[in-house]
Motif scaffolding. Sequence first.
Motif, PDB file in Angstrom:
ATOM      1  N   ARG A   1       0.834  -1.205   0.000  1.00 49.29           N
ATOM      2  CA  ARG A   1       0.000   0.000   0.000  1.00 49.29           C
ATOM      3  C   ARG A   1       0.872   1.260   0.000  1.00 49.29           C
ATOM      4  O   ARG A   1       0.616   2.195  -0.742  1.00 49.29           O
ATOM      5  N   ARG A   2       1.923   1.263   0.811  1.00 45.97           N
ATOM      6  CA  ARG A   2       2.814   2.435   0.873  1.00 45.97           C
ATOM      7  C   ARG A   2       3.566   2.647  -0.427  1.00 45.97           C
ATOM      8  O   ARG A   2       3.713   3.764  -0.897  1.00 45.97           O
ATOM      9  N   VAL A   3       4.096   1.567  -0.994  1.00 46.98           N
ATOM     10  CA  VAL A   3       4.858   1.695  -2.237  1.00 46.98           C
ATOM     11  C   VAL A   3       3.954   2.182  -3.353  1.00 46.98           C
ATOM     12  O   VAL A   3       4.321   3.096  -4.108  1.00 46.98           O
ATOM     13  N   VAL A   4       2.775   1.610  -3.468  1.00 52.16           N
ATOM     14  CA  VAL A   4       1.837   2.021  -4.516  1.00 52.16           C
ATOM     15  C   VAL A   4       1.404   3.469  -4.295  1.00 52.16           C
ATOM     16  O   VAL A   4       1.305   4.247  -5.244  1.00 52.16           O
ATOM     17  N   ALA A   5       1.180   3.847  -3.045  1.00 52.54           N
ATOM     18  CA  ALA A   5       0.799   5.232  -2.751  1.00 52.54           C
ATOM     19  C   ALA A   5       1.924   6.206  -3.094  1.00 52.54           C
ATOM     20  O   ALA A   5       1.662   7.340  -3.522  1.00 52.54           O
ATOM     21  N   LEU A   6       3.174   5.786  -2.935  1.00 52.41           N
ATOM     22  CA  LEU A   6       4.313   6.657  -3.256  1.00 52.41           C
ATOM     23  C   LEU A   6       4.323   7.079  -4.717  1.00 52.41           C
ATOM     24  O   LEU A   6       4.749   8.187  -5.038  1.00 52.41           O
ATOM     25  N   ILE A   7       3.864   6.188  -5.589  1.00 57.35           N
ATOM     26  CA  ILE A   7       3.842   6.547  -7.008  1.00 57.35           C
ATOM     27  C   ILE A   7       2.510   7.184  -7.411  1.00 57.35           C
ATOM     28  O   ILE A   7       2.328   7.549  -8.558  1.00 57.35           O
ATOM     29  N   GLY A   8       1.622   7.325  -6.442  1.00 58.53           N
ATOM     30  CA  GLY A   8       0.359   7.996  -6.700  1.00 58.53           C
ATOM     31  C   GLY A   8      -0.672   7.162  -7.432  1.00 58.53           C
ATOM     32  O   GLY A   8      -1.591   7.697  -8.041  1.00 58.53           O
TER      33      GLY A   8
ATOM     34  N   GLN B   1      -7.041   3.011 -15.074  1.00 60.22           N
ATOM     35  CA  GLN B   1      -6.963   2.898 -13.619  1.00 60.22           C
ATOM     36  C   GLN B   1      -5.577   2.442 -13.165  1.00 60.22           C
ATOM     37  O   GLN B   1      -5.092   2.853 -12.120  1.00 60.22           O
ATOM     38  N   ARG B   2      -4.921   1.616 -13.938  1.00 61.63           N
ATOM     39  CA  ARG B   2      -3.623   1.066 -13.555  1.00 61.63           C
ATOM     40  C   ARG B   2      -2.461   1.709 -14.316  1.00 61.63           C
ATOM     41  O   ARG B   2      -1.314   1.289 -14.178  1.00 61.63           O
ATOM     42  N   ARG B   3      -2.737   2.746 -15.077  1.00 59.59           N
ATOM     43  CA  ARG B   3      -1.728   3.358 -15.940  1.00 59.59           C
ATOM     44  C   ARG B   3      -0.515   3.867 -15.163  1.00 59.59           C
ATOM     45  O   ARG B   3       0.618   3.626 -15.547  1.00 59.59           O
ATOM     46  N   ARG B   4      -0.727   4.567 -14.064  1.00 55.45           N
ATOM     47  CA  ARG B   4       0.401   5.129 -13.315  1.00 55.45           C
ATOM     48  C   ARG B   4       1.281   4.023 -12.723  1.00 55.45           C
ATOM     49  O   ARG B   4       2.503   4.078 -12.818  1.00 55.45           O
ATOM     50  N   ALA B   5       0.662   3.019 -12.133  1.00 58.23           N
ATOM     51  CA  ALA B   5       1.438   1.910 -11.562  1.00 58.23           C
ATOM     52  C   ALA B   5       2.172   1.152 -12.668  1.00 58.23           C
ATOM     53  O   ALA B   5       3.336   0.783 -12.510  1.00 58.23           O
ATOM     54  N   ALA B   6       1.500   0.936 -13.794  1.00 60.09           N
ATOM     55  CA  ALA B   6       2.123   0.221 -14.906  1.00 60.09           C
ATOM     56  C   ALA B   6       3.295   1.011 -15.476  1.00 60.09           C
ATOM     57  O   ALA B   6       4.341   0.437 -15.801  1.00 60.09           O
ATOM     58  N   ALA B   7       3.140   2.315 -15.594  1.00 60.43           N
ATOM     59  CA  ALA B   7       4.228   3.139 -16.124  1.00 60.43           C
ATOM     60  C   ALA B   7       5.442   3.106 -15.198  1.00 60.43           C
ATOM     61  O   ALA B   7       6.579   2.964 -15.654  1.00 60.43           O
ATOM     62  N   ALA B   8       5.213   3.223 -13.908  1.00 55.97           N
ATOM     63  CA  ALA B   8       6.321   3.190 -12.949  1.00 55.97           C
ATOM     64  C   ALA B   8       7.000   1.819 -12.964  1.00 55.97           C
ATOM     65  O   ALA B   8       8.234   1.721 -13.008  1.00 55.97           O
ATOM     66  N   SER B   9       6.207   0.765 -12.940  1.00 55.93           N
ATOM     67  CA  SER B   9       6.760  -0.582 -12.938  1.00 55.93           C
ATOM     68  C   SER B   9       7.505  -0.862 -14.240  1.00 55.93           C
ATOM     69  O   SER B   9       8.595  -1.448 -14.235  1.00 55.93           O
ATOM     70  N   GLY B  10       6.931  -0.430 -15.344  1.00 56.88           N
ATOM     71  CA  GLY B  10       7.570  -0.626 -16.648  1.00 56.88           C
ATOM     72  C   GLY B  10       8.880   0.132 -16.765  1.00 56.88           C
ATOM     73  O   GLY B  10       9.861  -0.376 -17.325  1.00 56.88           O
ATOM     74  N   ALA B  11       8.919   1.349 -16.241  1.00 56.07           N
ATOM     75  CA  ALA B  11      10.155   2.133 -16.290  1.00 56.07           C
ATOM     76  C   ALA B  11      11.253   1.463 -15.470  1.00 56.07           C
ATOM     77  O   ALA B  11      12.405   1.353 -15.928  1.00 56.07           O
ATOM     78  N   LEU B  12      10.916   1.009 -14.269  1.00 57.01           N
ATOM     79  CA  LEU B  12      11.911   0.311 -13.440  1.00 57.01           C
ATOM     80  C   LEU B  12      12.375  -0.986 -14.100  1.00 57.01           C
ATOM     81  O   LEU B  12      13.564  -1.314 -14.065  1.00 57.01           O
ATOM     82  N   ALA B  13      11.447  -1.700 -14.711  1.00 59.22           N
ATOM     83  CA  ALA B  13      11.811  -2.952 -15.382  1.00 59.22           C
ATOM     84  C   ALA B  13      12.721  -2.687 -16.579  1.00 59.22           C
ATOM     85  O   ALA B  13      13.653  -3.459 -16.840  1.00 59.22           O
ATOM     86  N   THR B  14      12.490  -1.586 -17.287  1.00 64.61           N
ATOM     87  CA  THR B  14      13.346  -1.231 -18.421  1.00 64.61           C
ATOM     88  C   THR B  14      14.766  -0.953 -17.950  1.00 64.61           C
ATOM     89  O   THR B  14      15.744  -1.439 -18.541  1.00 64.61           O
ATOM     90  N   VAL B  15      14.888  -0.180 -16.887  1.00 64.72           N
ATOM     91  CA  VAL B  15      16.214   0.116 -16.336  1.00 64.72           C
ATOM     92  C   VAL B  15      16.905  -1.175 -15.879  1.00 64.72           C
ATOM     93  O   VAL B  15      18.094  -1.388 -16.157  1.00 64.72           O
ATOM     94  N   ALA B  16      16.171  -2.038 -15.207  1.00 69.54           N
ATOM     95  CA  ALA B  16      16.746  -3.303 -14.740  1.00 69.54           C
ATOM     96  C   ALA B  16      17.160  -4.191 -15.915  1.00 69.54           C
ATOM     97  O   ALA B  16      18.216  -4.841 -15.866  1.00 69.54           O
ATOM     98  N   ALA B  17      16.351  -4.221 -16.971  1.00 69.35           N
ATOM     99  CA  ALA B  17      16.693  -5.030 -18.150  1.00 69.35           C
ATOM    100  C   ALA B  17      17.977  -4.518 -18.798  1.00 69.35           C
ATOM    101  O   ALA B  17      18.863  -5.312 -19.150  1.00 69.35           O
ATOM    102  N   LEU B  18      18.094  -3.209 -18.932  1.00 66.42           N
ATOM    103  CA  LEU B  18      19.305  -2.634 -19.520  1.00 66.42           C
ATOM    104  C   LEU B  18      20.523  -2.892 -18.645  1.00 66.42           C
ATOM    105  O   LEU B  18      21.607  -3.218 -19.136  1.00 66.42           O
ATOM    106  N   ALA B  19      20.346  -2.768 -17.332  1.00 68.89           N
ATOM    107  CA  ALA B  19      21.457  -3.026 -16.408  1.00 68.89           C
ATOM    108  C   ALA B  19      21.884  -4.491 -16.473  1.00 68.89           C
ATOM    109  O   ALA B  19      23.084  -4.796 -16.533  1.00 68.89           O
ATOM    110  N   SER B  20      20.923  -5.403 -16.483  1.00 73.12           N
ATOM    111  CA  SER B  20      21.260  -6.828 -16.553  1.00 73.12           C
ATOM    112  C   SER B  20      21.940  -7.171 -17.871  1.00 73.12           C
ATOM    113  O   SER B  20      22.894  -7.963 -17.898  1.00 73.12           O
TER     114      SER B  20
END
Length: 121
Positions: free
Chosen positions: A27-34, A91-110
């Motif tokens: 709940r806190r993590v999801v709330a942090l990204i709004g 409804q899930r656009r903001r969470a999906a965008a944040a999760s997708g951005a982090l996953a992109t960075v992680a994929a590039l790093a890996s």
Amino acid sequence: MRGAPAGACVLGAVQLGLGVALVSSPRRVVALIGADHDAATRIGARVLGARLIGQGAVVATTRRVGVHQLSALVDAVHAVSMVALAACSSQRRRAAAASGALATVAALASAAIAARAEHAP
């Protein structure tokens, strides 16, 4: 070469930390990204957190190039799936965008970790 390749410990630690946060306080993590933090989003956050804990532990401790390549693929697939979710669900656009951005960075790093390890002596 001893231990995990350069950068793998940092990436693994970040994945572990985010995973623990998602599992223990979705709940806190999801709330942090709004984003909306309904039950389905919290369940999804916990599932993602569990995956990140496992993935982070493996990434931080292995030197096998194939494992880092697989990690990059998993994160890339996750990023693409989040683009699709963001396109289909306002409804899930903001969470999906944040999760997708982090996953992109992680994929590039890996991918970078795998490429560097592949060419290491």
